[in-house]
Each structure stands twice: as structure tokens, then as C-alpha cells.
Design a protein around this motif. Structure first.
Motif, PDB file in Angstrom:
ATOM      1  N   ASP A 201       0.811  -1.212   0.000  1.00  0.00           N
ATOM      2  CA  ASP A 201       0.000   0.000   0.000  1.00  0.00           C
ATOM      3  C   ASP A 201       0.851   1.272   0.000  1.00  0.00           C
ATOM      4  O   ASP A 201       0.333   2.375   0.083  1.00  0.00           O
ATOM      5  N   GLY A 202       2.179   1.117  -0.093  1.00  0.00           N
ATOM      6  CA  GLY A 202       3.072   2.259  -0.171  1.00  0.00           C
ATOM      7  C   GLY A 202       3.572   2.766   1.166  1.00  0.00           C
ATOM      8  O   GLY A 202       4.312   3.738   1.229  1.00  0.00           O
ATOM      9  N   ARG A 203       3.164   2.100   2.246  1.00  0.00           N
ATOM     10  CA  ARG A 203       3.548   2.564   3.575  1.00  0.00           C
ATOM     11  C   ARG A 203       3.598   1.384   4.533  1.00  0.00           C
ATOM     12  O   ARG A 203       2.756   0.499   4.482  1.00  0.00           O
ATOM     13  N   LEU A 204       4.585   1.390   5.424  1.00  0.00           N
ATOM     14  CA  LEU A 204       4.671   0.394   6.483  1.00  0.00           C
ATOM     15  C   LEU A 204       4.144   1.030   7.759  1.00  0.00           C
ATOM     16  O   LEU A 204       4.778   1.907   8.336  1.00  0.00           O
ATOM     17  N   HIS A 205       2.961   0.611   8.180  1.00  0.00           N
ATOM     18  CA  HIS A 205       2.344   1.140   9.391  1.00  0.00           C
ATOM     19  C   HIS A 205       3.012   0.525  10.623  1.00  0.00           C
ATOM     20  O   HIS A 205       3.545  -0.586  10.559  1.00  0.00           O
ATOM     21  N   LYS A 206       2.969   1.223  11.736  1.00  0.00           N
ATOM     22  CA  LYS A 206       3.577   0.735  12.970  1.00  0.00           C
ATOM     23  C   LYS A 206       2.986  -0.611  13.374  1.00  0.00           C
ATOM     24  O   LYS A 206       3.713  -1.513  13.798  1.00  0.00           O
ATOM     25  N   LYS A 207       1.676  -0.771  13.244  1.00  0.00           N
ATOM     26  CA  LYS A 207       1.043  -2.045  13.606  1.00  0.00           C
ATOM     27  C   LYS A 207       1.552  -3.177  12.716  1.00  0.00           C
ATOM     28  O   LYS A 207       1.712  -4.300  13.164  1.00  0.00           O
TER      29      LYS A 207
ATOM     30  N   ILE B 104      -0.639 -22.649   3.186  1.00  0.00           N
ATOM     31  CA  ILE B 104      -1.866 -22.133   3.799  1.00  0.00           C
ATOM     32  C   ILE B 104      -1.516 -21.249   4.996  1.00  0.00           C
ATOM     33  O   ILE B 104      -2.079 -20.161   5.160  1.00  0.00           O
ATOM     34  N   LEU B 105      -0.580 -21.701   5.813  1.00  0.00           N
ATOM     35  CA  LEU B 105      -0.162 -20.904   6.968  1.00  0.00           C
ATOM     36  C   LEU B 105       0.430 -19.568   6.537  1.00  0.00           C
ATOM     37  O   LEU B 105       0.151 -18.525   7.138  1.00  0.00           O
ATOM     38  N   GLN B 106       1.255 -19.587   5.502  1.00  0.00           N
ATOM     39  CA  GLN B 106       1.848 -18.336   5.023  1.00  0.00           C
ATOM     40  C   GLN B 106       0.777 -17.406   4.467  1.00  0.00           C
ATOM     41  O   GLN B 106       0.816 -16.197   4.710  1.00  0.00           O
ATOM     42  N   PHE B 107      -0.180 -17.954   3.745  1.00  0.00           N
ATOM     43  CA  PHE B 107      -1.291 -17.139   3.249  1.00  0.00           C
ATOM     44  C   PHE B 107      -2.034 -16.493   4.422  1.00  0.00           C
ATOM     45  O   PHE B 107      -2.341 -15.297   4.395  1.00  0.00           O
ATOM     46  N   TYR B 108      -2.286 -17.260   5.455  1.00  0.00           N
ATOM     47  CA  TYR B 108      -3.000 -16.735   6.623  1.00  0.00           C
ATOM     48  C   TYR B 108      -2.171 -15.654   7.325  1.00  0.00           C
ATOM     49  O   TYR B 108      -2.704 -14.622   7.736  1.00  0.00           O
ATOM     50  N   ARG B 109      -0.861 -15.870   7.434  1.00  0.00           N
ATOM     51  CA  ARG B 109       0.006 -14.831   8.019  1.00  0.00           C
ATOM     52  C   ARG B 109      -0.086 -13.536   7.206  1.00  0.00           C
ATOM     53  O   ARG B 109      -0.165 -12.444   7.761  1.00  0.00           O
ATOM     54  N   LEU B 110      -0.052 -13.675   5.899  1.00  0.00           N
ATOM     55  CA  LEU B 110      -0.150 -12.496   5.033  1.00  0.00           C
ATOM     56  C   LEU B 110      -1.503 -11.804   5.208  1.00  0.00           C
ATOM     57  O   LEU B 110      -1.579 -10.568   5.242  1.00  0.00           O
ATOM     58  N   ALA B 111      -2.558 -12.599   5.331  1.00  0.00           N
ATOM     59  CA  ALA B 111      -3.897 -12.029   5.523  1.00  0.00           C
ATOM     60  C   ALA B 111      -3.976 -11.301   6.867  1.00  0.00           C
ATOM     61  O   ALA B 111      -4.541 -10.202   6.952  1.00  0.00           O
ATOM     62  N   LEU B 112      -3.401 -11.895   7.912  1.00  0.00           N
ATOM     63  CA  LEU B 112      -3.387 -11.215   9.215  1.00  0.00           C
ATOM     64  C   LEU B 112      -2.610  -9.908   9.126  1.00  0.00           C
ATOM     65  O   LEU B 112      -3.008  -8.891   9.706  1.00  0.00           O
ATOM     66  N   LEU B 113      -1.513  -9.937   8.416  1.00  0.00           N
ATOM     67  CA  LEU B 113      -0.721  -8.726   8.214  1.00  0.00           C
ATOM     68  C   LEU B 113      -1.543  -7.662   7.484  1.00  0.00           C
ATOM     69  O   LEU B 113      -1.528  -6.487   7.841  1.00  0.00           O
ATOM     70  N   MET B 114      -2.291  -8.094   6.489  1.00  0.00           N
ATOM     71  CA  MET B 114      -3.112  -7.179   5.705  1.00  0.00           C
ATOM     72  C   MET B 114      -4.139  -6.470   6.597  1.00  0.00           C
ATOM     73  O   MET B 114      -4.399  -5.285   6.433  1.00  0.00           O
ATOM     74  N   TYR B 115      -4.688  -7.194   7.558  1.00  0.00           N
ATOM     75  CA  TYR B 115      -5.702  -6.621   8.443  1.00  0.00           C
ATOM     76  C   TYR B 115      -5.103  -5.935   9.668  1.00  0.00           C
ATOM     77  O   TYR B 115      -5.814  -5.268  10.410  1.00  0.00           O
ATOM     78  N   SER B 116      -3.807  -6.089   9.910  1.00  0.00           N
ATOM     79  CA  SER B 116      -3.211  -5.623  11.167  1.00  0.00           C
ATOM     80  C   SER B 116      -3.251  -4.111  11.365  1.00  0.00           C
ATOM     81  O   SER B 116      -3.326  -3.648  12.495  1.00  0.00           O
ATOM     82  N   ASP B 117      -3.219  -3.337  10.285  1.00  0.00           N
ATOM     83  CA  ASP B 117      -3.215  -1.880  10.454  1.00  0.00           C
ATOM     84  C   ASP B 117      -4.621  -1.298  10.515  1.00  0.00           C
ATOM     85  O   ASP B 117      -4.787  -0.097  10.699  1.00  0.00           O
ATOM     86  N   GLY B 118      -5.637  -2.147  10.378  1.00  0.00           N
ATOM     87  CA  GLY B 118      -7.016  -1.685  10.458  1.00  0.00           C
ATOM     88  C   GLY B 118      -7.511  -0.988   9.206  1.00  0.00           C
ATOM     89  O   GLY B 118      -8.639  -0.512   9.166  1.00  0.00           O
ATOM     90  N   ILE B 119      -6.663  -0.924   8.188  1.00  0.00           N
ATOM     91  CA  ILE B 119      -7.040  -0.276   6.924  1.00  0.00           C
ATOM     92  C   ILE B 119      -6.840  -1.289   5.803  1.00  0.00           C
ATOM     93  O   ILE B 119      -5.738  -1.768   5.585  1.00  0.00           O
ATOM     94  N   LEU B 120      -7.917  -1.625   5.125  1.00  0.00           N
ATOM     95  CA  LEU B 120      -7.833  -2.586   4.031  1.00  0.00           C
ATOM     96  C   LEU B 120      -7.766  -1.828   2.709  1.00  0.00           C
ATOM     97  O   LEU B 120      -8.723  -1.177   2.296  1.00  0.00           O
TER      98      LEU B 120
END
Length: 133
Positions: free
Chosen positions: A21-27, A66-82
Motif C-alpha cells: 500500500d506504499g507505507r509500512l504502518h507501525k502495527k 496455507i499458513l503463510q497465506f493466513y500470516r499475510l492475511a493477518l498482516l493485511m488486516y493488522s493496520d485496520g485499513i484494508l
């Protein structure tokens, strides 16, 4: 293959995805740091990964993909902005991993509906198992 190299490759993929997304958020950074700790990587080594461009090693087992996909998905949601770009990119990564697109879309929908975007491991694995039948 060296376990350290495998762990580093997984983390490199997550770091690359975190900047889609062009930015690394703190979360996102904190989430990645926690993953690095789980993988027993030192902080200095972790911070150095942000400046490396190493080839990603293929993930051999479907379970690990599958685990790596889930980690990536958690990362995607971690900053609260999709971001739209994150949604598109994660689906492309899943296809590149050889994961079933229907299952990955379903997982993302379940995560979107879940509090804190967390789903149980059983649900995660069952969604992929259903697609095998």
C-alpha cells in the motif's frame, strides 16, 4: 534446505507484502516483529531484512503455504485499513502459491467478518479441505 533460510524467506515475503500500500504502518511493523520473534530471528537481523531483496524460496507443503497465506492475511488486516491493492495482491500471491482461489476468497471473507480478523485453525484448514472434494 536450511531452516534459517526458509524462515527468512517467509519473513521477506511478508515484508514485501506489508509495503504494497506504499507505507509500512507501525502495527504492521509490530506484527512482523512478533513473527520474527516466533521464528527466532534477532532484532538486528530482522531490521536488516527490510533492506534485502533475496529470492523467495518455494514453500513445498500445502499446509505451510496455507499458513503463510493466513500470516499475510493477518498482516493485511493488522493496520485496520484494508487497501484495494492489498486485496488484489494477496489473491495473486495465493494463486502463485498454488492455493485454491475459491478457498482463499472465502478465507478473506470470513476474516473480514470476524472480530480482529482471526479465524480458528480448524475453520482455516476445513475451507481448503472442502475444495479438495
Amino acid at each position: 534446505m536450511d531452516k534459517f533460510e526458509e524462515k527468512r524467506s517467509l519473513l521477506l515475503e511478508m515484508i514485501a507484502f506489508s509495503a504494497v500500500d506504499g507505507r509500512l504502518h507501525k502495527k504492521e511493523y509490530d506484527f512482523l516483529f512478533n513473527i520474527a520473534n516466533e521464528l527466532n530471528l534477532e532484532k538486528g537481523g530482522f531490521n536488516d531484512l527490510f533492506h534485502l531483496e533475496l529470492p523467495q524460496l518455494p514453500i513445498k507443503s500445502e499446509f505451510q503455504r496455507i499458513l503463510q497465506f493466513y500470516r499475510l492475511a493477518l498482516l493485511m488486516y493488522s493496520d485496520g485499513i484494508l487497501h484495494q491493492k492489498e486485496s488484489v495482491t494477496i489473491l495473486q500471491i495465493a494463486i502463485k502459491m498454488g492455493l485454491n482461489p475459491i478457498a482463499t476468497k472465502r478465507i478473506l471473507k470470513l476474516m473480514d467478518e470476524a472480530p480482529n480478523a482471526i479465524i480458528s485453525p480448524d475453520v482455516l484448514l476445513n475451507v481448503f479441505k472442502e475444495q479438495h472434494n
